[in-house]
Design a protein around this motif. Structure first.
Motif, PDB file in Angstrom:
ATOM      1  N   GLN A   1      50.702 -37.470  32.442  1.00 54.83           N
ATOM      2  CA  GLN A   1      49.739 -38.222  31.641  1.00 54.83           C
ATOM      3  C   GLN A   1      50.258 -39.613  31.333  1.00 54.83           C
ATOM      4  O   GLN A   1      49.496 -40.590  31.321  1.00 54.83           O
ATOM      5  CB  GLN A   1      49.429 -37.477  30.336  1.00 54.83           C
ATOM      6  CG  GLN A   1      48.297 -38.099  29.528  1.00 54.83           C
ATOM      7  CD  GLN A   1      47.001 -38.191  30.314  1.00 54.83           C
ATOM      8  OE1 GLN A   1      46.561 -37.206  30.912  1.00 54.83           O
ATOM      9  NE2 GLN A   1      46.388 -39.370  30.334  1.00 54.83           N
ATOM     10  N   GLY A   2      51.570 -39.723  31.116  1.00 51.31           N
ATOM     11  CA  GLY A   2      52.156 -41.040  30.901  1.00 51.31           C
ATOM     12  C   GLY A   2      51.983 -41.940  32.113  1.00 51.31           C
ATOM     13  O   GLY A   2      51.659 -43.131  31.974  1.00 51.31           O
ATOM     14  N   PHE A   3      52.180 -41.379  33.304  1.00 57.59           N
ATOM     15  CA  PHE A   3      51.938 -42.153  34.521  1.00 57.59           C
ATOM     16  C   PHE A   3      50.494 -42.637  34.570  1.00 57.59           C
ATOM     17  O   PHE A   3      50.223 -43.804  34.884  1.00 57.59           O
ATOM     18  CB  PHE A   3      52.231 -41.308  35.766  1.00 57.59           C
ATOM     19  CG  PHE A   3      53.634 -41.440  36.277  1.00 57.59           C
ATOM     20  CD1 PHE A   3      54.029 -42.579  36.957  1.00 57.59           C
ATOM     21  CD2 PHE A   3      54.561 -40.428  36.086  1.00 57.59           C
ATOM     22  CE1 PHE A   3      55.321 -42.706  37.446  1.00 57.59           C
ATOM     23  CE2 PHE A   3      55.853 -40.540  36.575  1.00 57.59           C
ATOM     24  CZ  PHE A   3      56.241 -41.689  37.252  1.00 57.59           C
ATOM     25  N   ARG A   4      49.562 -41.747  34.273  1.00 57.99           N
ATOM     26  CA  ARG A   4      48.146 -42.132  34.340  1.00 57.99           C
ATOM     27  C   ARG A   4      47.856 -43.265  33.349  1.00 57.99           C
ATOM     28  O   ARG A   4      47.137 -44.221  33.679  1.00 57.99           O
ATOM     29  CB  ARG A   4      47.256 -40.925  34.058  1.00 57.99           C
ATOM     30  CG  ARG A   4      47.361 -39.821  35.099  1.00 57.99           C
ATOM     31  CD  ARG A   4      46.274 -38.767  34.898  1.00 57.99           C
ATOM     32  NE  ARG A   4      46.465 -37.613  35.739  1.00 57.99           N
ATOM     33  CZ  ARG A   4      46.184 -37.547  37.040  1.00 57.99           C
ATOM     34  NH1 ARG A   4      45.691 -38.622  37.647  1.00 57.99           N
ATOM     35  NH2 ARG A   4      46.372 -36.441  37.728  1.00 57.99           N
ATOM     36  N   ASN A   5      48.403 -43.161  32.161  1.00 57.05           N
ATOM     37  CA  ASN A   5      48.159 -44.195  31.152  1.00 57.05           C
ATOM     38  C   ASN A   5      48.803 -45.525  31.552  1.00 57.05           C
ATOM     39  O   ASN A   5      48.205 -46.598  31.382  1.00 57.05           O
ATOM     40  CB  ASN A   5      48.702 -43.734  29.796  1.00 57.05           C
ATOM     41  CG  ASN A   5      47.945 -42.541  29.246  1.00 57.05           C
ATOM     42  OD1 ASN A   5      46.811 -42.265  29.645  1.00 57.05           O
ATOM     43  ND2 ASN A   5      48.563 -41.803  28.331  1.00 57.05           N
ATOM     44  N   ALA A   6      50.022 -45.443  32.067  1.00 55.76           N
ATOM     45  CA  ALA A   6      50.713 -46.668  32.494  1.00 55.76           C
ATOM     46  C   ALA A   6      49.981 -47.327  33.662  1.00 55.76           C
ATOM     47  O   ALA A   6      49.844 -48.565  33.713  1.00 55.76           O
ATOM     48  CB  ALA A   6      52.150 -46.344  32.883  1.00 55.76           C
ATOM     49  N   MET A   7      49.507 -46.517  34.602  1.00 53.07           N
ATOM     50  CA  MET A   7      48.786 -47.071  35.755  1.00 53.07           C
ATOM     51  C   MET A   7      47.479 -47.726  35.325  1.00 53.07           C
ATOM     52  O   MET A   7      47.039 -48.716  35.933  1.00 53.07           O
ATOM     53  CB  MET A   7      48.503 -45.968  36.775  1.00 53.07           C
ATOM     54  CG  MET A   7      49.743 -45.361  37.403  1.00 53.07           C
ATOM     55  SD  MET A   7      50.578 -46.492  38.541  1.00 53.07           S
ATOM     56  CE  MET A   7      51.998 -45.483  39.013  1.00 53.07           C
ATOM     57  N   LEU A   8      46.848 -47.192  34.294  1.00 51.75           N
ATOM     58  CA  LEU A   8      45.612 -47.785  33.791  1.00 51.75           C
ATOM     59  C   LEU A   8      45.887 -49.188  33.246  1.00 51.75           C
ATOM     60  O   LEU A   8      45.185 -50.155  33.597  1.00 51.75           O
ATOM     61  CB  LEU A   8      45.016 -46.891  32.697  1.00 51.75           C
ATOM     62  CG  LEU A   8      43.662 -47.306  32.133  1.00 51.75           C
ATOM     63  CD1 LEU A   8      42.576 -47.175  33.192  1.00 51.75           C
ATOM     64  CD2 LEU A   8      43.309 -46.448  30.925  1.00 51.75           C
ATOM     65  N   ARG A   9      46.907 -49.332  32.420  1.00 55.05           N
ATOM     66  CA  ARG A   9      47.228 -50.639  31.870  1.00 55.05           C
ATOM     67  C   ARG A   9      47.699 -51.601  32.959  1.00 55.05           C
ATOM     68  O   ARG A   9      47.366 -52.785  32.962  1.00 55.05           O
ATOM     69  CB  ARG A   9      48.299 -50.497  30.780  1.00 55.05           C
ATOM     70  CG  ARG A   9      47.816 -49.687  29.572  1.00 55.05           C
ATOM     71  CD  ARG A   9      48.797 -49.805  28.410  1.00 55.05           C
ATOM     72  NE  ARG A   9      50.121 -49.336  28.761  1.00 55.05           N
ATOM     73  CZ  ARG A   9      50.502 -48.058  28.732  1.00 55.05           C
ATOM     74  NH1 ARG A   9      49.636 -47.125  28.356  1.00 55.05           N
ATOM     75  NH2 ARG A   9      51.737 -47.721  29.054  1.00 55.05           N
ATOM     76  N   ASP A  10      48.491 -51.065  33.902  1.00 51.11           N
ATOM     77  CA  ASP A  10      48.962 -51.895  35.005  1.00 51.11           C
ATOM     78  C   ASP A  10      47.791 -52.344  35.873  1.00 51.11           C
ATOM     79  O   ASP A  10      47.775 -53.477  36.369  1.00 51.11           O
ATOM     80  CB  ASP A  10      49.973 -51.107  35.845  1.00 51.11           C
ATOM     81  CG  ASP A  10      50.943 -52.011  36.583  1.00 51.11           C
ATOM     82  OD1 ASP A  10      51.683 -52.745  35.913  1.00 51.11           O
ATOM     83  OD2 ASP A  10      50.959 -51.980  37.828  1.00 51.11           O
ATOM     84  N   GLY A  11      46.813 -51.457  36.056  1.00 46.90           N
ATOM     85  CA  GLY A  11      45.632 -51.812  36.833  1.00 46.90           C
ATOM     86  C   GLY A  11      44.837 -52.930  36.191  1.00 46.90           C
ATOM     87  O   GLY A  11      44.298 -53.810  36.879  1.00 46.90           O
ATOM     88  N   VAL A  12      44.744 -52.912  34.871  1.00 50.42           N
ATOM     89  CA  VAL A  12      44.066 -53.996  34.158  1.00 50.42           C
ATOM     90  C   VAL A  12      44.772 -55.322  34.429  1.00 50.42           C
ATOM     91  O   VAL A  12      44.137 -56.352  34.715  1.00 50.42           O
ATOM     92  CB  VAL A  12      44.009 -53.695  32.649  1.00 50.42           C
ATOM     93  CG1 VAL A  12      43.562 -54.915  31.856  1.00 50.42           C
ATOM     94  CG2 VAL A  12      43.077 -52.515  32.386  1.00 50.42           C
ATOM     95  N   ALA A  13      46.100 -55.314  34.338  1.00 49.61           N
ATOM     96  CA  ALA A  13      46.859 -56.538  34.610  1.00 49.61           C
ATOM     97  C   ALA A  13      46.653 -57.001  36.048  1.00 49.61           C
ATOM     98  O   ALA A  13      46.488 -58.207  36.312  1.00 49.61           O
ATOM     99  CB  ALA A  13      48.348 -56.294  34.342  1.00 49.61           C
ATOM    100  N   MET A  14      46.637 -56.068  36.997  1.00 44.01           N
ATOM    101  CA  MET A  14      46.456 -56.426  38.400  1.00 44.01           C
ATOM    102  C   MET A  14      45.071 -57.006  38.651  1.00 44.01           C
ATOM    103  O   MET A  14      44.919 -57.994  39.392  1.00 44.01           O
ATOM    104  CB  MET A  14      46.674 -55.197  39.282  1.00 44.01           C
ATOM    105  CG  MET A  14      48.128 -54.800  39.486  1.00 44.01           C
ATOM    106  SD  MET A  14      49.139 -56.043  40.334  1.00 44.01           S
ATOM    107  CE  MET A  14      48.261 -56.228  41.889  1.00 44.01           C
TER     108      MET A  14
END
Length: 599
Positions: free
Chosen positions: A312-325
């Motif tokens: 779940q931490g990976f999913r949350n981190a990828m979501l925020r990283d995706g916003v930045a990307m």
């Protein structure tokens, strides 16, 4: 400032005094780390080559550096003007280190290597190879850098922080219990843990001692009733000290680990992983009271299979990283058209967008921004000397990632900045096909990555192309961006794949002097189905970011490949849109529209 050749002259003077015919400088530290603190960057200091992988060898009359295909172009540039000859690993005609030393040195010569930064497995292999080169011997107990490296950085002393159970998902006490049970199954009473990310994972602690890797310099000895952490106590906050006492973990000074193995470890035997433990510590343990068992550590496989909190931490981190990307990609092409952008300015812009995301801690590796011909340098990193302007044409390759407290990200996108050649479009599409083919895989549990590697390469192989780096690696949970034991690569890597593992999918193609293409997502391995033939697995993308469709030759894709891309883009749009502003959502909708509409 000393030149590399001046450093070589000083080294050779010490070698003559010590009667050493050659000295070998690996890239690792006392913990066999891939990325090392400045104190252990001896190979970089003596050669000038700053890649993460490579071995320098110096004799009285020559110098050579071995590295892999990721660094061929960078190494050629960095070694220019020095005595060093570049040795290209896995290229026909390249001698091994021992073979080259045999050509350079007399039979019976003594060769040096610092045993504190060389794993036992590596030094034993070297000893055997050198013996075949005219009976040469290997000396392990001498570090010439202690004599000649003025101003050598100290061993880092960064503070340590707790990784909360919310993100770790399992207490350290539980992990230690599981490890002790795994050791019992190997008929071992205890073990020495040297790998820094293994220690951080086991104790649910994180640090800042290594650039981009949230680890701390230490050793951990696990015994039946206690664990002993060898670390400088100045690194510990009162909260961390209290936490360790509660586990319980006994503290000892970092430099006392060898003495402890020789005199104070009293269990019947101790497991040392020969690929992680340096040669000097193996020697110290053999002088002690316990029998030494050289065997694979159980920690990497445990760490590789993520629990529900980590996933779940990976999913949350990828979501925020995706916003930045998305914000970066929306900005990119208009900014390039306006002018004044360079490789370094693109890197700074992307980093600034990540830094404002919640739970951001650092980059997970130094960002690679390679425009046109620089994209063909696999691990290129722009410097003020190499930085070039970005123009509204051609391809830019951007490989980047971040450390968030709940997960680690790693993503590569190759972006069309304007008009492309037909060759660029074709190569881009072939790489995309390879990427998709691997992600479409369904495979039995326990298959190793080598058995899947050809799926990503086949579209390239059919056209006579190939790439020499691996296709995929594990990713840590707010830990090292490169995590084993599993890998997807041509070379045989027997570590099995299991549900819960993370792995990257990153095929590429690099045409020297022209351009490079790589596409990469981080994936999660999941259970697919149960059949009469056992459990089958699949891979799901964790990374949330559009794949550029502008360079695609749609006619080269199969219907299945088009369906995969459209499905992935719908998922990206659905997940990211609620977290974006209206104009960003509009851009994302256009970037993720079905490929048929772009054709």
């Amino acid at each position: 400032m000393e030149t590399i050749n001046q450093r070589l002259a000083a080294l050779r003077e010490v070698m003559r005094r010590e009667r050493l015919a050659a000295f070998i400088f690996p890239s690792t530290d006392a913990h066999n780390s891939e990325y090392v603190a400045d104190h252990w960057k001896g190979r970089e200091w003596i050669s000038g080559f700053d890649g993460s992988a490579g071995t320098a060898v110096v004799t009285q009359n020559g110098a050579a550096l071995w590295t892999d295909s990721r660094y061929f172009l960078a190494a050629e540039a960095q070694l220019a003007g020095s005595e060093y000859r570049l040795m290209k690993l896995k290229v026909a005609g390249t001698p091994t280190i021992a073979e080259w030393i045999g050509q350079q040195c007399k039979a019976g010569s003594e060769i040096g290597i610092d045993g504190t930064v060389s794993s036992y497995a590596e030094t034993q292999a070297l000893i055997a190879e050198l013996r075949r080169q005219g009976g040469m011997t290997l000396r392990l107990n001498f570090d010439p850098l202690a004599c000649i490296w003025n101003g050598r950085p100290p061993i880092p002393q960064g503070k340590i922080e707790l990784q909360s159970l919310e993100y770790a998902g399992e207490t350290s006490a539980s992990k230690l219990c599981r490890l002790r049970e795994a050791l019992r199954q190997k008929h071992c009473d205890g073990m020495l843990m040297s790998a820094l990310d293994d220690i951080a994972w086991t104790l649910n602690l994180r640090g800042t001692d290594v650039h981009c890797n949230p680890v701390f310099v230490s050793y951990l000895v696990i015994e039946p009733e206690k664990a002993v952490l060898f670390i400088e106590e100045s690194k510990l906050t009162p909260a961390v000290s209290a936490y360790l006492e509660s586990i319980p973990v006994v503290l000892r000074p970092y430099e006392k680990v060898g003495n402890y193995l020789r005199k104070e470890y009293f269990a019947y035997n101790i497991l040392l992983d020969p690929n992680e433990t340096n040669s000097c510590l193996v020697a110290y343990a053999r002088e002690g009271n316990a029998s030494v068992v050289l065997a694979e550590s159980p920690v990497p496989m445990m760490k590789a299979v993520k629990n529900e909190s980590e996933i779940q931490g990976f999913r949350n981190a990828m979501l925020r990283d995706g916003v930045a990307m998305v914000r970066f990609l929306k900005w990119l092409i208009p900014a390039v058209k306006e002018g004044n952008e360079t490789e370094i300015s693109l890197e700074k812009k992307l980093t600034s967008l990540r830094k404002v995301q919640p739970l951001y801690r650092s980059l997970s590796f130094d960002t690679i921004v390679g425009y046109e011909h620089h994209g063909a340098i696999v691990h290129y990193e722009a410097t003020p000397e190499t930085d070039i302007p970005i123009e509204p044409r051609g391809l830019v390759l951007i490989d980047s990632g971040a450390q968030y407290q709940d997960g680690t990200t790693d993503i590569t996108r190759t972006i069309a900045l304007g008009p492309l050649t037909e060759e660029q479009k074709r190569v881009y599409t072939l790489v995309l096909k390879g990427y998709i083919q691997l992600e479409l895989a369904r495979f039995p549990e326990g298959v190793c990555g080598t058995q899947l590697d050809a799926l990503a390469r086949e579209p390239l192989w059919l056209e006579g192309f190939n790439y020499l780096h691996g296709t995929g690696h594990g990713v840590g949970s707010y830990l090292n961006v490169h995590e084993g034991p599993h890998q997807i690569r041509m070379e045989y890597k027997p570590a099995p794949l299991h549900a819960g593992m993370t792995v990257t999918d990153e095929p590429g193609l690099y045409l020297a002097g022209r351009f490079g293409v790589r596409i990469e997502n981080t994936l999660l391995i999941l259970k697919d189905r149960e059949t009469e033939f056992g459990t089958f697995l699949k891979m799901e993308p964790l990374t949330l970011c559009p794949i550029d469709t502008a360079p695609i030759v749609v006619s080269m894709l199969t219907a299945e490949e088009i369906r995969w891309l459209d499905t992935y883009h719908r998922h990206v749009c659905t997940m990211l849109s609620p977290h974006l502003e209206a104009d960003e959502r509009e851009w994302l909708q256009e970037a993720t529209k079905p490929i048929g509409e772009n054709g």
